[in-house]
Design an enzyme around this catalytic site. Sequence first.
Site, PDB file in Angstrom:
ATOM      1  N   SER A 671       0.820  -1.218  -0.075  1.00  7.45           N
ATOM      2  CA  SER A 671       0.010  -0.007   0.019  1.00  7.45           C
ATOM      3  C   SER A 671       0.980   1.372   0.059  1.00  7.45           C
ATOM      4  CB  SER A 671      -0.871  -0.141   1.288  1.00  7.45           C
ATOM      5  OG  SER A 671      -1.996   1.018   1.054  1.00  7.45           O
ATOM      6  N   ASP A 744      -8.853  -4.752  -5.809  1.00 12.53           N
ATOM      7  CA  ASP A 744      -8.823  -3.918  -4.719  1.00 12.53           C
ATOM      8  C   ASP A 744      -9.843  -2.918  -4.451  1.00 12.53           C
ATOM      9  OD1 ASP A 744      -7.261  -1.991  -3.273  1.00 12.53           O
ATOM     10  OD2 ASP A 744      -5.364  -2.210  -4.070  1.00 12.53           O
ATOM     11  N   HIS A 778      -7.537  -5.479  -1.458  1.00 13.45           N
ATOM     12  CA  HIS A 778      -6.279  -4.772  -0.826  1.00 13.45           C
ATOM     13  C   HIS A 778      -5.460  -5.701  -0.293  1.00 13.45           C
ATOM     14  CE1 HIS A 778      -3.975  -1.387  -0.538  1.00 13.45           C
ATOM     15  NE2 HIS A 778      -4.071  -1.242   0.854  1.00 13.45           N
TER      16      HIS A 778
END
Length: 814
Positions: A671, A744, A778
Amino acid sequence: MIRSQNLLAGPLLAGLLVPLTALAEGYQTPPPELAALVDTPRTPLQSLNPRNDTVLQTHRPGLPGIADVAQPELKLAGLRLNPKMRAASRFDFGNALSLLDVKSGKSRAVTGLPAKPRIADNAWSPDGKQVALSLWGERGVELWLLDAASARARRLGDFHLNAASGRGFAWMGQQLLVKRLPAGQGPAPEKPAAPAGPNIQQSAGGALSQTRTYPDLLKTPYDADLLDYELNSQLALVDIRGKAKLIGKPDRYLTVQPSPDRQYLLASRLQRPYSTLVPINRFPRRIEVMDLQGHSVSLVAQRPLLERMPSGNDAVETGPREVEWRADAPATLFWAEAQDGGDPAVNAKVRDALYLQPAPFKQPPLKLQELSSRFSNVQWGRGDLALVSEYWWKTRALKVWRVRPAEPSHEPALLSQRSSEDRYADPGNPAMVSNADGQPVLQTSPDGGSLYLLGDGASPEGDRPFIDRLSLADNKTTRLWRSQAPWYETPLAVLNGGERALLSREQADAPPNLYLKALDQDGGLRQLTFFPHPTPQLKNVQKRQLRYKRADGIDLTATLYLPPGHDAKRDGSLPMLMWAYPTEFKSADAAGQVTDSPYRFNRVGYWGPEALLARGYAVLDNPSMPIVGAGKQEPNDSYLPQLKMDAQAAVDEVVRLGVADRDRIAIGGHSYGAFMTANLLAHTRLFRAGIARSGAYNRTLTPFGFQSEERNFWQAKDVYQVMSPFNYAEQIKDALLLIHGEADNNPGTFPIQSERMYQALQGLGATVRLSMLPAESHGYRARESILHMLWEEDRWLDQYVKHAKPRVQETGTQ
């Protein structure tokens, strides 16, 4: 919408990229020592009952398969829903239950569950004698009841829950308030075979509004109709025999909270019009008090659509917000309300006001307190005791007040104030217990004169959790207990009027287990659980907490891991993987504080960098990457210079220690850590390769803020441009592995970020590979995806780091 292209690039051979058709890859399996980490047995989840005498243990199987993760999923207004279950998507379930007796340490297996159960949520009854459960069955989400005395579970009723928003059930005395699927609702609306027309968005102008890039938004009128169908539920009261009493008519309920005295319901219902610009938490809603027949008693708020809000992280909506019941009163509403229009740019002495309104809700609300910053939290205790927290993000200022809810005119008393970044000054969080109504309230000493504070105990020696007693008479604290080396002990509950505590206790080679501790004795420990070491093959992993400085004098920390038996003096340096995540600070002192503890269990799992220890790498986990913006300066104004100093200091330290050499170090992150990785490869030559998972690389695609950045692109163009590694792709000379979930759902990290970064790098002739994981969000969930991720990382590091030859006449930074 640009769809994922599943692009893969092979290694450079003779200066040419291997064609995609030559790879024919599919899911791959890493070496056995890495695969073993994926299939390690998982520790049960544990929940202590309100009487503090029994722990519910939820046992969990291995990771789900890709066939489960890839099931049909609805993506509506920021929600991800399983249409078959009428529930929020989930893939992690319990498959067995047991009950642990705190006093004796004996455990009993729960019987009565179906074969191969999928246990979703649980909640203890207020008296601590029963547990309500939700199980995913063949045709929907079922409500079950576990009797703690007999350790036997049974299904309640023949209906199915609607768990699209929330778990779908809550205790209401000895009954359960449920959201169930309406009888005779019929099938979901069918998607039109042909479009009815273009999907149009229009803005009529107005004030500046800070709306970030959200995924899974509504796009068509059909999406809106489908959202209505999925959220539609019927409220009902269900007794422990399974008999149900319906409440009112079906509606689009988001939340429903019973009052402590069980006479009223505080309901939040979704209203039209919907939006294609913001997710469901900013849609219109009606917040009202209802009676047990479903009739409206009092309208608390009719909140409009919040497509436009003031800019800034301290911005809030106008009107009542954070509406809830006062936990220690029969039926009293509480809410916060902005006094500055919700706009942090407005100069105002009072930012928020707090209100109370008791049943029957006919009198005007009473003002409990005025705050100079934003309301953050309230913890209820009794008529003369509640704790109110307020916070201002811009300055990180945090205050905690003692208020007297039964005496709103009484002047609040300030208990503590500090910067939220200052972990060393954190006094801890008050212990909470369930009262007779099943509501969470402050735990007080037997004489009612003190609170118990449980804290991490951050210090220059690392975290050393503690239990303090806070006197309400003079606000002085007495230390009752503190974690002692070489153990890391976390207090979970204070028992027997402060005489004992339930602890989670671990050390470097001993996994966390539950213990009973007598607080008035140096010993007085009794072990309750005996979970074995999950990875005995890595039991002797070496861990060391490092402290070092960056060039401007800011103190930094990191955790160094070495494979079992490795001696740097004897065996020399190892190839190394560094794994980090930048953090913004407003204070250099706070940025330099020590985090973590050298006595924590050396958990080697599949998600972080520690997995590479099994392949002979040294690992530097969480090296400090502070980005400091003191005073009026914003942290990101000097993001790159500070990031490079952070990385240079970490590299210099591990080289100085002899555990790594400069020519065989990789950098990685997930991330925002992936964003960091690409920036470090673009602006330094400190690393031979990078691993960037689920990142964002072009900040013009997140123009209304990202991470902790409040300013929009047009207010800080240079910051957005300079911080975007996409703009400097031509400077990336070292191998970069990009991994991203095709589904995601994190704001800002759309899959297109990795796809376009890959296209730029491959077009520029860089060494790059993109692995898009089907059906993954994610965080990756399927066993096949995790195994493949490890395979990608291991192969990449083996090719570009482990056997890398020394560079010739190259400097560290560009």
